[in-house]
Scaffold this motif. Structure first.
Motif, PDB file in Angstrom:
ATOM      1  N   ALA A 223      -2.359  11.061   4.841  1.00  0.00           N
ATOM      2  CA  ALA A 223      -2.418  10.899   3.382  1.00  0.00           C
ATOM      3  C   ALA A 223      -0.997  10.726   2.869  1.00  0.00           C
ATOM      4  O   ALA A 223      -0.128  11.563   3.130  1.00  0.00           O
ATOM      5  CB  ALA A 223      -3.073  12.114   2.738  1.00  0.00           C
TER       6      ALA A 223
ATOM      7  N   GLY B 277       1.415   8.917  -0.554  1.00  0.00           N
ATOM      8  CA  GLY B 277       1.422   8.287  -1.865  1.00  0.00           C
ATOM      9  C   GLY B 277       2.467   7.199  -1.948  1.00  0.00           C
ATOM     10  O   GLY B 277       3.170   6.894  -0.983  1.00  0.00           O
ATOM     11  N   ALA B 278       2.564   6.608  -3.115  1.00  0.00           N
ATOM     12  CA  ALA B 278       3.618   5.626  -3.345  1.00  0.00           C
ATOM     13  C   ALA B 278       4.957   6.329  -3.193  1.00  0.00           C
ATOM     14  O   ALA B 278       5.107   7.498  -3.526  1.00  0.00           O
ATOM     15  CB  ALA B 278       3.475   5.022  -4.732  1.00  0.00           C
TER      16      ALA B 278
ATOM     17  N   HIS C 250       6.505   3.647   4.501  1.00  0.00           N
ATOM     18  CA  HIS C 250       5.234   2.935   4.625  1.00  0.00           C
ATOM     19  C   HIS C 250       5.310   1.885   5.733  1.00  0.00           C
ATOM     20  O   HIS C 250       4.332   1.668   6.460  1.00  0.00           O
ATOM     21  CB  HIS C 250       4.862   2.285   3.291  1.00  0.00           C
ATOM     22  CG  HIS C 250       4.379   3.266   2.262  1.00  0.00           C
ATOM     23  ND1 HIS C 250       3.047   3.554   2.083  1.00  0.00           N
ATOM     24  CD2 HIS C 250       5.060   4.044   1.375  1.00  0.00           C
ATOM     25  CE1 HIS C 250       2.919   4.461   1.125  1.00  0.00           C
ATOM     26  NE2 HIS C 250       4.125   4.769   0.676  1.00  0.00           N
TER      27      HIS C 250
ATOM     28  N   VAL D  38      -4.637   7.027   3.998  1.00  0.00           N
ATOM     29  CA  VAL D  38      -5.416   7.290   2.785  1.00  0.00           C
ATOM     30  C   VAL D  38      -4.478   7.663   1.639  1.00  0.00           C
ATOM     31  O   VAL D  38      -3.302   7.968   1.840  1.00  0.00           O
ATOM     32  CB  VAL D  38      -6.453   8.409   3.030  1.00  0.00           C
ATOM     33  CG1 VAL D  38      -7.447   7.980   4.110  1.00  0.00           C
ATOM     34  CG2 VAL D  38      -5.783   9.727   3.431  1.00  0.00           C
ATOM     35  N   ASP D  39      -5.044   7.654   0.444  1.00  0.00           N
ATOM     36  CA  ASP D  39      -4.273   7.858  -0.779  1.00  0.00           C
ATOM     37  C   ASP D  39      -4.040   9.349  -1.031  1.00  0.00           C
ATOM     38  O   ASP D  39      -4.980  10.116  -1.221  1.00  0.00           O
ATOM     39  CB  ASP D  39      -5.024   7.238  -1.959  1.00  0.00           C
ATOM     40  CG  ASP D  39      -4.259   7.337  -3.273  1.00  0.00           C
ATOM     41  OD1 ASP D  39      -3.144   7.899  -3.295  1.00  0.00           O
ATOM     42  OD2 ASP D  39      -4.790   6.859  -4.291  1.00  0.00           O
TER      43      ASP D  39
ATOM     44  N   ASN E 298      -5.765  10.774  -4.174  1.00  0.00           N
ATOM     45  CA  ASN E 298      -7.217  10.670  -4.315  1.00  0.00           C
ATOM     46  C   ASN E 298      -7.860  11.344  -3.109  1.00  0.00           C
ATOM     47  O   ASN E 298      -8.100  10.716  -2.075  1.00  0.00           O
ATOM     48  CB  ASN E 298      -7.637   9.210  -4.420  1.00  0.00           C
ATOM     49  CG  ASN E 298      -9.147   9.047  -4.514  1.00  0.00           C
ATOM     50  OD1 ASN E 298      -9.881  10.010  -4.758  1.00  0.00           O
ATOM     51  ND2 ASN E 298      -9.615   7.826  -4.310  1.00  0.00           N
TER      52      ASN E 298
ATOM     53  N   SER F  46     -10.643   9.902  -0.969  1.00  0.00           N
ATOM     54  CA  SER F  46     -10.369   8.871   0.031  1.00  0.00           C
ATOM     55  C   SER F  46     -10.040   9.461   1.401  1.00  0.00           C
ATOM     56  O   SER F  46      -9.945   8.730   2.383  1.00  0.00           O
ATOM     57  CB  SER F  46      -9.203   7.977  -0.431  1.00  0.00           C
ATOM     58  OG  SER F  46      -7.961   8.668  -0.330  1.00  0.00           O
ATOM     59  N   TRP F  47      -9.894  10.784   1.476  1.00  0.00           N
ATOM     60  CA  TRP F  47      -9.496  11.425   2.725  1.00  0.00           C
ATOM     61  C   TRP F  47     -10.650  11.525   3.729  1.00  0.00           C
ATOM     62  O   TRP F  47     -10.433  11.900   4.883  1.00  0.00           O
ATOM     63  CB  TRP F  47      -8.939  12.820   2.456  1.00  0.00           C
ATOM     64  CG  TRP F  47      -7.706  12.852   1.610  1.00  0.00           C
ATOM     65  CD1 TRP F  47      -7.155  11.821   0.904  1.00  0.00           C
ATOM     66  CD2 TRP F  47      -6.847  13.974   1.372  1.00  0.00           C
ATOM     67  NE1 TRP F  47      -6.026  12.233   0.234  1.00  0.00           N
ATOM     68  CE2 TRP F  47      -5.812  13.555   0.504  1.00  0.00           C
ATOM     69  CE3 TRP F  47      -6.868  15.306   1.788  1.00  0.00           C
ATOM     70  CZ2 TRP F  47      -4.807  14.409   0.055  1.00  0.00           C
ATOM     71  CZ3 TRP F  47      -5.863  16.161   1.350  1.00  0.00           C
ATOM     72  CH2 TRP F  47      -4.843  15.708   0.496  1.00  0.00           C
TER      73      TRP F  47
END
Length: 436
Positions: A134, A136-137, A143, A158-159, A162, A165-166
């Motif tokens: 997991a 984030g931006a 990335h 995953v996000d 959120n 989404s996990w």
């Protein structure tokens, strides 16, 4: 003939070295200067630069004991490496080992150094070997590393923001035991902060580990381990280096896990084969830099807080001066942890002495963002951050994931009112240019 201490100099005391200055006993400013005292096996006050890549074995055949590559030394993880213990610099070397000792005492957990921040993140993924990550931006480089790891392992990405989404019941997978929740705080390039404890709780209830990229908030600004981090990484290129002249990555292995020593020694052994070690010159520069870490970071963070407050006052109408009008003509919005007023209940605890030296501004147009850096004199237009000099970057020059109007600002150690005057002058010059 006068007695000597065994080193041929009758005027120096026996080299009995004090134990390292440790967290909880001394503050970061003191640790930065004295955290490596146990490695002072010679009388030089300034540590020497050792450039050798290989080191002699004992001349006594009786002392030669064969070992394999992954032999675990008898020392405690993160402890001083004896001067006569080095074999080959891909394993250990004097300058990098000295740097790791200071970092271990600064961060409160045993540290390993790497050739760059991205190399450190890669090493962390290799060791933890998650099936689900997991994230984030944040820094686009991480990335990129994660996408390479995904290509090799087919892991799920995953996000972070959120939790739904996990998990994917239809495909039969979910974030759980052995997986990674990775948070960057404050985040690149905006400087926004996130609640470490919140994400630690989410990770740990699933049996996952929390890894924290704390590059933007080095000591004394933030201690992620206090809020539940399992591993903390830094791009030491930035504030640990602090002079824009070295590459470095750091992973600190937290002690909350029962097998943390295994974590450390396995990553130590894997680094040998990944080959992503620091060079001796970079290790020496890193030690030099940590001597002033607290001085630099405290000044940079204070400068940023003041500059952000000034710009925010211009945008909100608390400052209605001519300077403020120039700023408002260029800057549409500003983001920095110090402006997260609704989050101060947890944020002041997580970052009690300052909110970090990096912030971002959104210009009103893409063209303004492109041209604004060229109107400044004290802020160099360059990528990276963390050095003593202030930098600004039209971020689209190096990061395709951000909006065109964003400029990232890394605040240095200059006098803050000079930086304010330069920022205002740049806005005014841009406005005048647009009016012609």
């Amino acid at each position: 003939m006068p007695e000597t201490n065994g080193n041929g100099n009758p005027n120096t005391a026996d080299l009995t070295i004090p134990r390292a200055a440790q967290r909880g006993v001394y503050r970061p400013a003191t640790i930065g200067v004295h955290g490596d005292d146990p490695m002072n096996s010679y009388t030089d006050v300034a540590p020497a630069l050792h450039v050798s890549t290989t080191f002699r074995y004992s001349h006594d055949p009786e002392q030669l004991e064969p070992t394999d590559d992954l032999h675990i030394p008898t020392r405690t993880p993160g402890a001083a490496v004896p001067a006569d213990a080095h074999i080959y610099s891909r394993l250990t070397a004097p300058n990098a080992s000295r740097l790791e000792l200071i970092l271990t005492n600064l961060l409160g957990a045993p540290c390993l150094t790497y050739s760059s921040g991205l190399a450190a993140f890669h090493a962390l993924l290799v060791y933890t070997h998650p099936k689900v990550v997991a994230i984030g931006a944040g820094y686009h480089g991480c990335h990129g590393v994660l996408q390479i790891y995904q290509k090799l392992t087919n892991c799920k990405i995953v996000d972070l923001f959120n939790e739904k989404s996990w998990d994917n019941e239809a495909e039969g997978w979910g974030l759980g035991e052995g997986d990674v929740v990775h948070i960057e705080t404050p985040v690149n390039p905006t400087g926004k902060a996130y609640n470490i404890q919140y994400y630690a709780d989410l990770a740990h209830k699933r049996g996952a580990v929390l890894t924290v990229d704390a590059t933007f908030a080095p000591p004394p600004l933030q201690d992620p381990f206090k809020w539940g981090a399992d591993y903390v990484m830094h791009s030491g290129t930035k504030y640990f280096g602090g002079h824009s002249d070295m590459l470095c990555g750091v992973v600190a292995i937290g002690k909350r896990r029962s097998d943390w020593e295994k974590d450390y020694w396995t990553m130590f052994g894997e680094r040998l084969h990944l080959g992503s070690v620091m060079g001796s010159m970079e290790g020496w520069l890193g030690v030099r830099s940590l001597r002033t870490l607290e001085l630099r970071v405290a000044r940079q963070s204070q400068n940023a807080d003041l500059l952000v407050a000034f710009i925010d006052n211009c945008l909100t109408g608390l400052d209605v001066s001519e300077d403020a009008q120039s700023v408002k003509a260029v800057v549409a919005s500003i983001e920095h942890a110090s402006l997260q007023r609704e989050d101060m209940v947890w944020l002041k605890k997580q970052m009690p002495v300052g909110f970090g030296p990096v912030f971002s501004v959104l210009c009103k147009t893409k063209e303004q963002a492109r041209r604004f850096p060229s109107k400044l004199e004290l802020f160099h237009h360059a990528t990276s951050l963390g050095g003593v000099e202030s930098l600004i970057e039209w971020r689209r020059m190096s990061d395709s994931t951000v909006v065109d109007e964003l400029c990232r600002v890394s605040v240095g150690v200059e006098a803050w009112d000079d930086l304010r005057a330069d920022f205002v002058g740049g806005c005014r010059a841009l406005v005048e240019e647009e009016g012609r």
